[in-house]
Design a protein around this motif. Structure first.
Motif, PDB file in Angstrom:
ATOM      1  N   CYS A   1       0.839  -1.206   0.000  1.00  0.00           N
ATOM      2  CA  CYS A   1       0.000   0.000   0.000  1.00  0.00           C
ATOM      3  C   CYS A   1       0.873   1.254   0.000  1.00  0.00           C
ATOM      4  O   CYS A   1       0.577   2.235  -0.697  1.00  0.00           O
ATOM      5  N   ALA A   2       1.930   1.227   0.800  1.00  0.00           N
ATOM      6  CA  ALA A   2       2.837   2.379   0.871  1.00  0.00           C
ATOM      7  C   ALA A   2       3.490   2.644  -0.478  1.00  0.00           C
ATOM      8  O   ALA A   2       3.579   3.796  -0.933  1.00  0.00           O
ATOM      9  N   VAL A   3       3.920   1.583  -1.133  1.00  0.00           N
ATOM     10  CA  VAL A   3       4.552   1.724  -2.444  1.00  0.00           C
ATOM     11  C   VAL A   3       3.554   2.259  -3.469  1.00  0.00           C
ATOM     12  O   VAL A   3       3.882   3.135  -4.272  1.00  0.00           O
ATOM     13  N   ALA A   4       2.329   1.748  -3.437  1.00  0.00           N
ATOM     14  CA  ALA A   4       1.298   2.213  -4.375  1.00  0.00           C
ATOM     15  C   ALA A   4       1.087   3.721  -4.233  1.00  0.00           C
ATOM     16  O   ALA A   4       0.976   4.440  -5.231  1.00  0.00           O
ATOM     17  N   GLY A   5       1.070   4.195  -2.998  1.00  0.00           N
ATOM     18  CA  GLY A   5       0.892   5.622  -2.768  1.00  0.00           C
ATOM     19  C   GLY A   5       2.012   6.459  -3.348  1.00  0.00           C
ATOM     20  O   GLY A   5       1.775   7.517  -3.953  1.00  0.00           O
ATOM     21  N   VAL A   6       3.232   5.981  -3.204  1.00  0.00           N
ATOM     22  CA  VAL A   6       4.388   6.724  -3.735  1.00  0.00           C
ATOM     23  C   VAL A   6       4.404   6.675  -5.262  1.00  0.00           C
ATOM     24  O   VAL A   6       4.734   7.663  -5.922  1.00  0.00           O
ATOM     25  N   LEU A   7       4.031   5.533  -5.828  1.00  0.00           N
ATOM     26  CA  LEU A   7       3.957   5.443  -7.291  1.00  0.00           C
ATOM     27  C   LEU A   7       2.965   6.464  -7.842  1.00  0.00           C
ATOM     28  O   LEU A   7       3.199   7.081  -8.882  1.00  0.00           O
ATOM     29  N   GLY A   8       1.870   6.638  -7.124  1.00  0.00           N
ATOM     30  CA  GLY A   8       0.890   7.644  -7.540  1.00  0.00           C
ATOM     31  C   GLY A   8       1.467   9.040  -7.506  1.00  0.00           C
ATOM     32  O   GLY A   8       1.201   9.861  -8.384  1.00  0.00           O
ATOM     33  N   ALA A   9       2.296   9.309  -6.505  1.00  0.00           N
ATOM     34  CA  ALA A   9       2.919  10.633  -6.385  1.00  0.00           C
ATOM     35  C   ALA A   9       3.949  10.863  -7.499  1.00  0.00           C
ATOM     36  O   ALA A   9       4.057  11.981  -8.019  1.00  0.00           O
ATOM     37  N   PHE A  10       4.674   9.823  -7.884  1.00  0.00           N
ATOM     38  CA  PHE A  10       5.665   9.969  -8.948  1.00  0.00           C
ATOM     39  C   PHE A  10       4.997  10.197 -10.308  1.00  0.00           C
ATOM     40  O   PHE A  10       5.506  10.948 -11.144  1.00  0.00           O
ATOM     41  N   GLY A  11       3.867   9.539 -10.535  1.00  0.00           N
ATOM     42  CA  GLY A  11       3.123   9.753 -11.769  1.00  0.00           C
ATOM     43  C   GLY A  11       3.833   9.274 -13.025  1.00  0.00           C
ATOM     44  O   GLY A  11       3.614   9.809 -14.112  1.00  0.00           O
ATOM     45  N   ASP A  12       4.674   8.271 -12.889  1.00  0.00           N
ATOM     46  CA  ASP A  12       5.426   7.749 -14.031  1.00  0.00           C
ATOM     47  C   ASP A  12       4.572   6.720 -14.786  1.00  0.00           C
ATOM     48  O   ASP A  12       4.100   5.745 -14.187  1.00  0.00           O
ATOM     49  N   PRO A  13       4.374   6.902 -16.104  1.00  0.00           N
ATOM     50  CA  PRO A  13       3.582   5.940 -16.879  1.00  0.00           C
ATOM     51  C   PRO A  13       4.129   4.514 -16.805  1.00  0.00           C
ATOM     52  O   PRO A  13       3.393   3.557 -17.050  1.00  0.00           O
ATOM     53  N   ALA A  14       5.406   4.372 -16.442  1.00  0.00           N
ATOM     54  CA  ALA A  14       5.999   3.044 -16.313  1.00  0.00           C
ATOM     55  C   ALA A  14       5.335   2.239 -15.196  1.00  0.00           C
ATOM     56  O   ALA A  14       5.496   1.019 -15.122  1.00  0.00           O
ATOM     57  N   SER A  15       4.589   2.920 -14.337  1.00  0.00           N
ATOM     58  CA  SER A  15       3.910   2.253 -13.216  1.00  0.00           C
ATOM     59  C   SER A  15       2.518   1.750 -13.589  1.00  0.00           C
ATOM     60  O   SER A  15       1.877   1.067 -12.777  1.00  0.00           O
ATOM     61  N   ASN A  16       2.044   2.078 -14.762  1.00  0.00           N
ATOM     62  CA  ASN A  16       0.660   1.768 -15.128  1.00  0.00           C
ATOM     63  C   ASN A  16       0.305   0.285 -14.971  1.00  0.00           C
ATOM     64  O   ASN A  16      -0.706  -0.065 -14.377  1.00  0.00           O
ATOM     65  N   THR A  17       1.149  -0.583 -15.524  1.00  0.00           N
ATOM     66  CA  THR A  17       0.869  -2.020 -15.463  1.00  0.00           C
ATOM     67  C   THR A  17       0.836  -2.515 -14.020  1.00  0.00           C
ATOM     68  O   THR A  17      -0.048  -3.290 -13.631  1.00  0.00           O
TER      69      THR A  17
END
Length: 213
Positions: free
Chosen positions: A115-131
């Motif tokens: 959950c913590a990682v998901a939150g940070v990925l959202g903050a980074f906003g990198d399309p590489a995280s989409n999948t």
């Protein structure tokens, strides 16, 4: 010509100083881990180390994101999150490291960490995280699916918004099915459920849908 040479020399000197500062920050943190097993001292050392933004720091944070101590792991995620304002190259590496950390054995079933990682990925906003976020969005754990949903909303990426719309349609379909349950020859009973019995899959699905809609 002289100004160009001077600029190159200054840039080289700046790179050298940044590298030395990063090495010193990593070494200081490592010494704390060697000499002190207290989780509080270790997380504080990670926080201090993260104040220096450099690729060497990211490599070290990636190692700590698989630490046996949950507090250390979460502190490493928080440290990595500080790179959200870093140069693009460092930001991409930080985002990649977060995704990689989800694949390590120690983190595969750690819901709080994921959950913590998901939150940070959202903050980074990198399309590489989409999948990765799409996968987390479909997770059976409601808390993790909700964290992924919030990250998708924060990123505002078209593929993720489409995934959210599909998720909403599925949830609404589940809710309608739940509200129109037929008993197929079975009558409802007022008997108490066995508290040790496994949860009904359909009930779990309906509850998840209600929370996500």
């Amino acid at each position: 010509m002289m100004s160009l040479v001077l600029a190159v020399l200054l840039a080289t000197q700046a790179d050298k100083q940044a590298d030395e500062a990063a090495t010193a920050a990593v070494t200081t943190c490592e010494q704390v881990f060697i000499k002190n097993k207290d989780a509080g001292a270790r997380t504080e050392a990670l926080t201090t180390m993260s104040q220096t933004q450099h690729e060497k720091l990211l490599a070290k944070l990636l190692v700590y994101m698989s630490d046996a101590d949950k507090g250390v792991k979460l502190a490493a995620v928080t440290g990595t999150s500080t790179f959200v304002t870093a140069m693009p190259d460092l930001k991409r590496i930080a985002n990649k490291n977060l995704i990689r950390s989800l694949e390590t054995a120690v983190n595969l079933k750690d819901i709080e960490y994921r959950c913590a990682v998901a939150g940070v990925l959202g903050a980074f906003g990198d399309p590489a995280s989409n999948t990765t976020l799409k996968t987390l969005l479909d997770d059976k754990n409601l808390k993790l699916a909700t964290a992924a949903l919030n990250a998708c909303v924060a990123m505002k990426q078209k593929p993720l918004l489409e995934a959210l719309m599909e998720q909403q349609r599925e949830c609404e379909k589940t809710m309608r099915a739940s509200n129109n349950t037929t008993y197929k020859g079975k009558k409802p009973t007022s008997a108490k459920k066995d508290p040790n019995a496994p949860p009904d899959p359909e009930e779990v699905k309906a509850e998840r849908a209600a929370m996500l809609v």
